[in-house]
Design a protein around this motif. Structure first.
Motif, PDB file in Angstrom:
ATOM      1  N   THR A  81      -2.065   1.775  11.745  1.00 55.68           N
ATOM      2  CA  THR A  81      -3.290   2.491  10.787  1.00 55.68           C
ATOM      3  C   THR A  81      -3.352   1.560   9.800  1.00 55.68           C
ATOM      4  O   THR A  81      -4.187   1.908   8.685  1.00 55.68           O
ATOM      5  N   GLU A  82      -2.840   0.421   9.600  1.00 54.95           N
ATOM      6  CA  GLU A  82      -2.920  -0.543   8.297  1.00 54.95           C
ATOM      7  C   GLU A  82      -4.335  -0.731   8.318  1.00 54.95           C
ATOM      8  O   GLU A  82      -5.002  -1.533   9.428  1.00 54.95           O
ATOM      9  N   THR A  83      -5.083  -0.691   7.244  1.00 52.75           N
ATOM     10  CA  THR A  83      -6.715  -1.172   7.149  1.00 52.75           C
ATOM     11  C   THR A  83      -6.528  -2.379   6.451  1.00 52.75           C
ATOM     12  O   THR A  83      -5.675  -2.963   5.804  1.00 52.75           O
TER      13      THR A  83
ATOM     14  N   MET B 144       5.589   4.440   6.622  1.00 56.59           N
ATOM     15  CA  MET B 144       6.832   3.658   6.906  1.00 56.59           C
ATOM     16  C   MET B 144       8.283   4.709   6.467  1.00 56.59           C
ATOM     17  O   MET B 144       9.422   4.139   7.091  1.00 56.59           O
ATOM     18  N   LYS B 145       8.136   5.663   5.869  1.00 57.96           N
ATOM     19  CA  LYS B 145       9.126   6.286   4.991  1.00 57.96           C
ATOM     20  C   LYS B 145      10.093   5.618   4.392  1.00 57.96           C
ATOM     21  O   LYS B 145      11.457   5.476   4.578  1.00 57.96           O
ATOM     22  N   ARG B 146       9.556   4.669   3.532  1.00 52.78           N
ATOM     23  CA  ARG B 146      10.332   3.886   2.594  1.00 52.78           C
ATOM     24  C   ARG B 146      10.775   4.715   1.202  1.00 52.78           C
ATOM     25  O   ARG B 146      11.701   4.243   0.718  1.00 52.78           O
ATOM     26  N   ASN B 147      10.032   5.786   0.885  1.00 61.55           N
ATOM     27  CA  ASN B 147      10.632   6.569  -0.166  1.00 61.55           C
ATOM     28  C   ASN B 147      10.349   6.117  -1.405  1.00 61.55           C
ATOM     29  O   ASN B 147      11.175   6.113  -2.489  1.00 61.55           O
ATOM     30  N   TYR B 148       9.404   5.135  -1.466  1.00 62.97           N
ATOM     31  CA  TYR B 148       9.353   4.673  -3.075  1.00 62.97           C
ATOM     32  C   TYR B 148       7.819   4.342  -2.873  1.00 62.97           C
ATOM     33  O   TYR B 148       7.204   3.926  -1.938  1.00 62.97           O
TER      34      TYR B 148
ATOM     35  N   SER C 152       0.978  -1.249  -0.160  1.00 64.36           N
ATOM     36  CA  SER C 152      -0.171  -0.154   0.048  1.00 64.36           C
ATOM     37  C   SER C 152       0.824   1.472  -0.004  1.00 64.36           C
ATOM     38  O   SER C 152       1.802   1.503   0.711  1.00 64.36           O
ATOM     39  N   ASP C 153       0.701   2.300  -0.984  1.00 67.09           N
ATOM     40  CA  ASP C 153       1.392   3.448  -1.069  1.00 67.09           C
ATOM     41  C   ASP C 153       1.209   4.250   0.239  1.00 67.09           C
ATOM     42  O   ASP C 153       2.309   4.822   0.852  1.00 67.09           O
ATOM     43  N   ARG C 154       0.189   4.112   0.842  1.00 64.73           N
ATOM     44  CA  ARG C 154      -0.299   5.038   1.971  1.00 64.73           C
ATOM     45  C   ARG C 154       0.614   4.620   3.047  1.00 64.73           C
ATOM     46  O   ARG C 154       1.405   5.224   3.818  1.00 64.73           O
ATOM     47  N   VAL C 155       0.796   3.129   3.175  1.00 63.31           N
ATOM     48  CA  VAL C 155       1.619   2.423   4.359  1.00 63.31           C
ATOM     49  C   VAL C 155       3.112   2.909   4.028  1.00 63.31           C
ATOM     50  O   VAL C 155       3.853   3.022   4.976  1.00 63.31           O
TER      51      VAL C 155
END
Length: 437
Positions: free
Chosen positions: A309-311, A274-278, A267-270
Motif C-alpha cells: 500500500t506504499e504510495t 506496520m504496527k510500529r506504534n510511533y 509516512s505515519d500511514r505506513v
C-alpha cells in the motif's frame, strides 16, 4: 584425528552470537573443532535467518548441495538451526530427509543431546521449543581470545510489527538476570562488548535484590567493569528510548557515540500499517534529544521500501525524513513478505521495478549523507580498538571508531587488541588514516 564441525551463519548479529555459542557447546561436550571447509566436517550446522524473502528457499538450496557430501560420507551429520528451523520445523525433514537434527535459537544448548539421541535411535531429532532463557544456564565459557565480543542480554520480541516473523521464530521478549549478563562479560576477558537483543533497549533484567534493571541501568553496571573500555548495543526500538537511556550517551564515556535506531518509514500511514506504534514526530523528538545530549552522535537506521500500500507520496515522505535527520550510513531493503505475518495478506500494487527505483533513490541519498559524515571526522580525535594488521600495507594496523569507520595507523604488533586515541589526518575512499596521539 579429532572430529570437526562446519558452521554456516545467516543473518543478524544475534545469529553470529548463537553460532559462537554452538561452537562452544560442541567443543565442550562433543570435543568438536571448527573447520572452514565443509568437506572436512563430521557435522555441518546451518544457523539460519528468516528475515529476508525466500530465506527457506536458500536453506533448501544449501541442503541440496550438502546432500552430495552425505552421499559420499554416510557418517556425516547435518543440523539446521535458527529462525528458519523454528519456522519450518518438521517440514525440513519432510523436504530433506537426510537432515539429522532441527533445532531452534532457544534450544542450541541441547544440540549435544540431540546428536546423542540421533545416534542412539537412528531417527531425525527436532526441538524447536521456546524454553525462554534456559540456554544461557547451559552454555560453557567461551575460549575466544578476541578483544571484542557480543553478549546476548535477552531473547525474542513482543512488538509484533506486521512485517516481522521474529516473534514467531524466537518467541516473546525474555531478559536475562542482570548478574548473569555481567558474569558472562567478565569471564570473556574482553575490552569491548556489544550488548545484543531483538529490541535490546526493552531489557528488563531481575536484580539480586528483587528489583528490575532497565537497559540504562545495565549499561551503567557494565561501564563499572574496569576491563571494558567501550560499550555498543544493537538493535534498538524507538518505543524503548527512555530519557535515562538517552542520558547515558552524555554521562557514560565508555558508551560508543552511535546508535542504530530503525524508523522503517517516514509516512505515519505506513508506520501505522506496520504496527510500529510511533509517529514520525515522536521519532524526530527522540533524535533531537539524542543530539542535544550527545552532539556529533552517529545515528543509523533501517528503511523498508515498497511496503504493501506504499504510495509515491509515502515514499517521498520517507526520503524527506532521511534528508531531514541526516543519518549516517544506514540499511534499506525492499519489503519481503514473511509467511503468516499480517502484512503478507495486504494487497501489493507497486511493481518490482518501481520498488527498485525507489530503493536506488534512497540509497543514493544515504550514501551522500554517509560521505558527509566521514568528511566531518577530518582533524577530529577518535578512540579506536586496533584489531588487525593491514594485509596490503606493511607496518599499518587497522581499528574501528565508535561509528565503525576503519582507521589505518602506522605502528607495530604491540598495538594489537588495544584502544588508542588517534587524530584523523586523511579521508581515503574506503578507510581513513590517523596518527596516534
Amino acid at each position: 584425528m579429532g572430529k570437526k564441525v562446519f558452521i554456516k551463519t545467516f543473518g543478524c548479529q544475534m545469529n553470529e552470537y548463537d553460532s559462537e555459542k554452538i561452537n562452544d557447546v560442541l567443543a565442550s561436550k562433543n570435543k568438536l573443532t571448527q573447520t572452514k571447509e565443509q568437506e572436512d566436517a563430521d557435522l555441518i550446522v546451518l544457523n539460519t535467518c528468516s528475515i529476508r524473502e525466500k530465506a527457506e528457499v536458500k536453506v533448501y538450496s544449501d541442503l541440496g548441495r550438502i546432500r552430495k557430501l552425505k552421499e559420499s560420507n554416510p557418517n556425516l551429520r547435518i543440523a539446521v538451526g535458527g529462525c528458519v528451523a523454528s519456522q519450518e520445523g518438521s517440514n525440513i525433514i519432510k523436504k530433506a530427509p537426510y537432515v539429522d537434527i532441527v533445532f531452534g535459537p532457544q534450544t542450541l544448548h541441547r544440540l549435544p543431546d540431540l546428536i546423542k539421541a540421533r545416534e542412539k535411535n537412528g531417527k531425525p531429532q527436532i526441538d524447536i521449543s521456546f524454553p525462554e532463557i534456559e540456554k544461557f544456564d547451559h552454555l560453557p565459557v567461551s575460549n575466544s581470545i578476541n578483544p571484542s565480543s557480543m553478549v546476548s542480554i535477552m531473547e525474542g520480541c513482543s512488538k509484533y510489527c506486521s512485517f516481522c516473523v521474529v516473534p514467531y521464530t524466537r518467541g516473546e521478549e525474555v531478559s536475562r538476570p542482570l548478574n548473569d549478563v555481567l558474569k558472562e562479560i567478565i569471564t570473556k576477558n574482553i575490552s569491548e562488548v556489544t550488548l545484543l537483543g531483538q529490541n535490546v533497549n526493552a531489557y528488563r533484567g531481575l536484580m539480586d535484590n528483587g528489583e528490575i534493571a532497565d537497559f540504562a541501568t545495565l549499561i551503567e553496571y557494565v561501564s563499572e567493569i574496569s576491563e571494558i573500555k567501550r560499550i555498543r548495543f544493537s538493535t534498538s526500538h524507538p518505543n524503548e528510548m527512555s530519557d535515562a537511556l538517552i542520558d547515558c550517551f552524555n554521562n557514560i564515556d565508555k558508551l560508543a557515540k552511535m546508535i542504530h535506531l530503525p524508523i522503517q518509514a517516514g509516512s505515519d500511514r505506513v508506520l501505522s500499517a506496520m504496527k510500529r506504534n510511533y509517529t514520525t514526530l515522536e521519532y524526530k523528538s527522540i533524535i533531537r534529544k539524542l543530539r542535544k545530549k550527545c552532539p556529533g552522535i552517529s545515528i543509523t537506521s533501517d528503511f523498508i521500501v515498497g511496503f504493501p500500500t506504499e504510495t509515491l507520496k509515502d515514499f517521498n515522505s520517507t526520503k524527506s525524513i532521511m534528508k531531514e535527520l541526516e543519518f549516517d550510513y544506514s540499511f534499506s531493503f525492499i519489503y519481503s513478505p514473511r509467511p503468516g505475518t499480517p502484512a503478507s495478506y495486504l494487497e501489493d500494487l507497486t511493481s518490482h521495478e518501481e520498488k527498485l527505483k525507489r530503493l536506488h533513490e534512497l540509497q543514493t541519498e544515504n550514501m551522500y549523507q554517509g560521505e558527509i559524515f566521514t568528511k566531518k571526522m577530518l582533524s577530529t580525535t577518535q578512540r579506536i580498538l586496533i584489531d588487525s594488521k593491514s594485509k596490503r600495507k606493511t607496518g599499518v594496523f587497522l581499528g574501528k571508531t565508535d561509528n565503525n569507520r576503519v582507521v589505518e595507523i602506522e605502528g607495530d604488533k604491540s598495538l594489537l587488541n588495544k584502544f588508542v586515541t588517534v587524530k584523523i589526518d586523511k579521508i581515503l575512499k574506503k578507510n581513513i588514516q590517523g596518527t596516534i596521539i
